[in-house]
Design a protein around this motif. Structure first.
Motif, PDB file in Angstrom:
ATOM      1  N   SER A  71       4.741  11.615 -12.171  1.00  8.97           N
ATOM      2  CA  SER A  71       4.463  10.179 -12.181  1.00  8.97           C
ATOM      3  C   SER A  71       3.001   9.899 -11.851  1.00  8.97           C
ATOM      4  N   VAL A  72       2.447  10.647 -10.901  1.00  6.02           N
ATOM      5  CA  VAL A  72       1.030  10.492 -10.577  1.00  6.02           C
ATOM      6  C   VAL A  72       0.169  10.829 -11.792  1.00  6.02           C
ATOM      7  N   PHE A  73       0.531  11.902 -12.492  1.00  9.39           N
ATOM      8  CA  PHE A  73      -0.229  12.302 -13.679  1.00  9.39           C
ATOM      9  C   PHE A  73      -0.152  11.237 -14.770  1.00  9.39           C
ATOM     10  N   ILE A  74       1.048  10.684 -15.002  1.00 10.62           N
ATOM     11  CA  ILE A  74       1.208   9.664 -16.040  1.00 10.62           C
ATOM     12  C   ILE A  74       0.402   8.414 -15.687  1.00 10.62           C
ATOM     13  N   SER A  75       0.447   7.993 -14.426  1.00  9.73           N
ATOM     14  CA  SER A  75      -0.313   6.811 -14.010  1.00  9.73           C
ATOM     15  C   SER A  75      -1.813   7.047 -14.150  1.00  9.73           C
ATOM     16  N   ALA A 201      -8.622  -0.940 -15.428  1.00 14.46           N
ATOM     17  CA  ALA A 201      -8.127   0.154 -14.598  1.00 14.46           C
ATOM     18  C   ALA A 201      -7.117  -0.336 -13.573  1.00 14.46           C
ATOM     19  N   VAL A 202      -7.411  -1.459 -12.938  1.00 19.11           N
ATOM     20  CA  VAL A 202      -6.473  -2.019 -11.960  1.00 19.11           C
ATOM     21  C   VAL A 202      -5.167  -2.420 -12.633  1.00 19.11           C
ATOM     22  N   GLY A 203      -5.278  -3.066 -13.787  1.00 19.95           N
ATOM     23  CA  GLY A 203      -4.071  -3.477 -14.510  1.00 19.95           C
ATOM     24  C   GLY A 203      -3.236  -2.300 -14.965  1.00 19.95           C
ATOM     25  N   ALA A 255      17.349  10.486  14.977  1.00 17.33           N
ATOM     26  CA  ALA A 255      17.762  11.875  14.809  1.00 17.33           C
ATOM     27  C   ALA A 255      16.597  12.765  14.389  1.00 17.33           C
ATOM     28  N   GLY A 256      15.392  12.192  14.328  1.00 16.84           N
ATOM     29  CA  GLY A 256      14.208  12.966  13.965  1.00 16.84           C
ATOM     30  C   GLY A 256      14.010  13.141  12.479  1.00 16.84           C
ATOM     31  N   LYS A 257      14.669  12.306  11.675  1.00 19.42           N
ATOM     32  CA  LYS A 257      14.562  12.424  10.221  1.00 19.42           C
ATOM     33  C   LYS A 257      13.677  11.316   9.663  1.00 19.42           C
ATOM     34  N   VAL A 258      13.127  11.582   8.500  1.00 24.65           N
ATOM     35  CA  VAL A 258      12.312  10.589   7.814  1.00 24.65           C
ATOM     36  C   VAL A 258      13.221   9.542   7.190  1.00 24.65           C
ATOM     37  N   THR A 259      12.884   8.280   7.375  1.00 24.01           N
ATOM     38  CA  THR A 259      13.706   7.191   6.861  1.00 24.01           C
ATOM     39  C   THR A 259      13.243   6.796   5.461  1.00 24.01           C
ATOM     40  N   PRO A 260      14.123   6.158   4.673  1.00 20.68           N
ATOM     41  CA  PRO A 260      13.694   5.653   3.359  1.00 20.68           C
ATOM     42  C   PRO A 260      12.503   4.705   3.451  1.00 20.68           C
ATOM     43  N   MET A 261      12.449   3.900   4.518  1.00 17.62           N
ATOM     44  CA  MET A 261      11.339   2.973   4.664  1.00 17.62           C
ATOM     45  C   MET A 261      10.026   3.694   4.889  1.00 17.62           C
ATOM     46  N   SER A 262      10.036   4.762   5.668  1.00 17.54           N
ATOM     47  CA  SER A 262       8.797   5.507   5.907  1.00 17.54           C
ATOM     48  C   SER A 262       8.302   6.164   4.625  1.00 17.54           C
ATOM     49  N   ILE A 263       9.232   6.607   3.776  1.00 20.96           N
ATOM     50  CA  ILE A 263       8.834   7.172   2.487  1.00 20.96           C
ATOM     51  C   ILE A 263       8.228   6.087   1.608  1.00 20.96           C
ATOM     52  N   ARG A 264       8.771   4.893   1.674  1.00 23.20           N
ATOM     53  CA  ARG A 264       8.222   3.785   0.903  1.00 23.20           C
ATOM     54  C   ARG A 264       6.798   3.461   1.351  1.00 23.20           C
ATOM     55  N   TYR A 265       6.589   3.503   2.670  1.00 25.99           N
ATOM     56  CA  TYR A 265       5.236   3.287   3.172  1.00 25.99           C
ATOM     57  C   TYR A 265       4.277   4.310   2.582  1.00 25.99           C
ATOM     58  N   ALA A 266       4.696   5.576   2.555  1.00 27.65           N
ATOM     59  CA  ALA A 266       3.836   6.648   2.049  1.00 27.65           C
ATOM     60  C   ALA A 266       3.541   6.463   0.563  1.00 27.65           C
ATOM     61  N   ILE A 267       4.563   6.138  -0.227  1.00 25.24           N
ATOM     62  CA  ILE A 267       4.360   5.937  -1.664  1.00 25.24           C
ATOM     63  C   ILE A 267       3.452   4.735  -1.908  1.00 25.24           C
ATOM     64  N   THR A 268       3.628   3.681  -1.125  1.00 27.19           N
ATOM     65  CA  THR A 268       2.793   2.494  -1.280  1.00 27.19           C
ATOM     66  C   THR A 268       1.337   2.808  -1.005  1.00 27.19           C
ATOM     67  N   VAL A 269       1.079   3.599   0.022  1.00 32.18           N
ATOM     68  CA  VAL A 269      -0.305   3.993   0.336  1.00 32.18           C
ATOM     69  C   VAL A 269      -0.911   4.770  -0.824  1.00 32.18           C
ATOM     70  N   ILE A 270      -0.138   5.688  -1.402  1.00 31.66           N
ATOM     71  CA  ILE A 270      -0.631   6.495  -2.510  1.00 31.66           C
ATOM     72  C   ILE A 270      -0.949   5.624  -3.721  1.00 31.66           C
ATOM     73  N   THR A 271      -0.138   4.616  -3.972  1.00 30.79           N
ATOM     74  CA  THR A 271      -0.358   3.759  -5.138  1.00 30.79           C
ATOM     75  C   THR A 271      -1.537   2.801  -4.946  1.00 30.79           C
ATOM     76  N   VAL A 272      -1.787   2.394  -3.713  1.00 33.16           N
ATOM     77  CA  VAL A 272      -2.843   1.409  -3.449  1.00 33.16           C
ATOM     78  C   VAL A 272      -4.191   2.083  -3.201  1.00 33.16           C
ATOM     79  N   PRO A 274      -6.096   4.560  -4.524  1.00 37.58           N
ATOM     80  CA  PRO A 274      -7.126   4.717  -5.567  1.00 37.58           C
ATOM     81  C   PRO A 274      -7.840   3.420  -5.912  1.00 37.58           C
ATOM     82  N   ILE A 275      -7.115   2.314  -5.940  1.00 36.67           N
ATOM     83  CA  ILE A 275      -7.733   1.031  -6.255  1.00 36.67           C
ATOM     84  C   ILE A 275      -8.669   0.603  -5.126  1.00 36.67           C
ATOM     85  N   MET A 276      -8.286   0.880  -3.882  1.00 38.95           N
ATOM     86  CA  MET A 276      -9.144   0.548  -2.746  1.00 38.95           C
ATOM     87  C   MET A 276     -10.433   1.357  -2.786  1.00 38.95           C
ATOM     88  N   LEU A 277     -10.379   2.560  -3.322  1.00 35.43           N
ATOM     89  CA  LEU A 277     -11.581   3.375  -3.457  1.00 35.43           C
ATOM     90  C   LEU A 277     -12.452   2.918  -4.625  1.00 35.43           C
TER      91      LEU A 277
END
Length: 297
Positions: A71-75, A201-203, A255-272, A274-277
Motif C-alpha cells: 500500500s505504501v508503494f502504491i501510494s 502531490a497532496v491530492g 494485558a500489555g498488547k497493542v490496541t487497534p487504536m494505537s495501530i491507527r495512530y501509527a498508520i495515521t502518522v505514516i500517512t500524514v 510525508p506531506i508534513m515534510l
C-alpha cells in the motif's frame, strides 16, 4: 500615548489569537504522534501533552499488516507518477490556450472552465471509468486527473504575465511550439509548476475514493484506503465495553498488547508525515507561484 497603547493592545491581541489558532491547527497532529509513540496501556488512560512509556510497539505491529508495504508503494507510485503527468499535461494545455493561432481557442478555454462548475456525478463517472477498462487498473489513479481546469487557469495566467518577446524571438530563430514550451516556457514557469506539483502531490497522496469505488484487488490498495478500512473494521472492538465498564482496547492495553487504536495512530502518522515534510520545502514556490500567477486577471 493613547494611540501607542491601542496599537500595542491590538498587536498583543492579534499575536495571541494567531498563536491560539496555530496551536489548534498543530495540536491534533501532535496528539496523534505522542499517542503512537506511547505505551498502549498509558495511551488507553489518556495522553494529551507528553508521551508516556516511549515505545515503537504500535509501529512494529503495524508492519505486520499483510499489505502495508504494498500500500505504501502504491501510494508513493501514484503520487510521483500522477504528479508528473498532471503537471506536464496541465502546463502544456495551459500554454496552448494562450496561443492565438489555436483554432477555437476561446471556446476550448470556456469549455474547460465549465467543468469547474458542473460535475457529471458519481454514477456517470463510475460508468466511464469502467468503460475505459480502468477498474482494477493502476492507471485509474493517474490518468483521470491528468488535466485539471484549475491548474490550466493558473498556468495560463502565469504564462500571460511573461514577456511576449521571449517567445517571439524563439519563433524568429525557427523554434516550434514544442521547443518553445520545453526550453523556454516550462523553465520560466517553475514557480507555478511547483505550486501545481504541491497541490497534485497532496491530492494524490490523500486520495482513497477511487480506490474505494473501483478497486477490488488488494494489491492495488493505497495507504489511505488501508487506513480507512482499518478504522472501519475494528471500530466495533474499540466501542465494545466489557462487563467492568472498560473498553476492549483498554483491556488489551492492560494485558500489555497493542490496541487497534494505537495501530491507527501509527498508520495515521505514516500517512500524514510525508506531506508534513513536503510543505516546508515547497512553501516558497507555492506562495511565489500564486502571487505571480495572479498578476493578470
Amino acid at each position: 500615548m493613547v494611540k501607542q497603547w491601542k496599537g500595542l493592545l491590538f498587536q498583543s491581541f492579534n499575536s495571541g489569537s494567531l498563536l491560539v489558532f496555530a496551536f489548534l491547527c498543530a495540536y491534533p497532529f501532535y496528539y496523534i504522534i505522542i499517542n503512537s509513540l506511547s505505551d498502549p496501556a498509558e495511551s488507553a488512560k489518556g495522553i494529551y501533552f507528553w508521551p508516556q512509556g516511549l515505545t515503537l510497539s504500535s509501529y512494529e505491529q503495524m508492519m505486520q499488516i499483510p499489505t502495508i508495504f504494498q500500500s505504501v508503494f502504491i501510494s508513493a507510485a501514484r503520487t510521483v507518477v500522477g504528479t508528473i503527468i498532471t503537471v506536464f499535461c496541465s502546463a502544456f494545455v495551459g500554454y496552448m490556450v494562450t496561443k492565438k493561432e489555436l483554432p477555437f481557442r476561446s471556446t476550448i478555454y470556456r469549455l474547460i472552465i465549465v467543468t469547474m462548475f458542473f460535475s457529471p456525478g458519481l454514477i456517470p463517472w463510475y460508468m466511464l471509468m469502467k468503460t475505459l477498462y480502468l477498474k482494477n487498473n493502476f492507471l485509474l489513479y493517474v490518468l483521470p486527473g491528468a488535466v485539471s481546469a484549475f491548474f490550466i487557469i493558473l498556468v495560463k495566467t502565469y504564462i500571460e504575465s511573461l514577456p511576449a518577446s521571449l517567445e517571439e524571438s524563439a519563433q524568429i530563430d525557427g523554434a516550434g511550439v514544442w521547443t518553445i514550451f520545453i526550453k523556454i516556457i516550462f523553465p520560466l514557469s517553475l514557480p507555478i509548476i511547483a505550486c501545481i506539483a504541491v497541490f497534485t502531490a497532496v491530492g494524490q497522496w490523500n486520495s482513497w475514493a477511487d480506490n474505494f469505488y473501483l478497486v477490488t484487488d488488494s494489491r492495488l490498495n493505497t495507504l489511505q484506503y488501508l487506513l480507512y478500512t482499518n478504522l472501519k473494521s475494528n471500530m466495533a472492538d474499540i466501542m465494545r465495553t466489557s462487563a467492568s465498564g472498560t473498553t476492549q482496547g483498554a483491556a488489551l492495553a492492560s494485558a500489555g498488547k497493542v490496541t487497534p487504536m494505537s495501530i491507527r495512530y501509527a498508520i495515521t502518522v505514516i500517512t500524514v508525515f510525508p506531506i508534513m515534510l513536503l510543505y516546508p520545502f515547497m512553501q516558497k514556490y507555492f506562495v511565489k507561484g500564486i502571487m505571480l500567477g495572479a498578476i493578470k486577471g
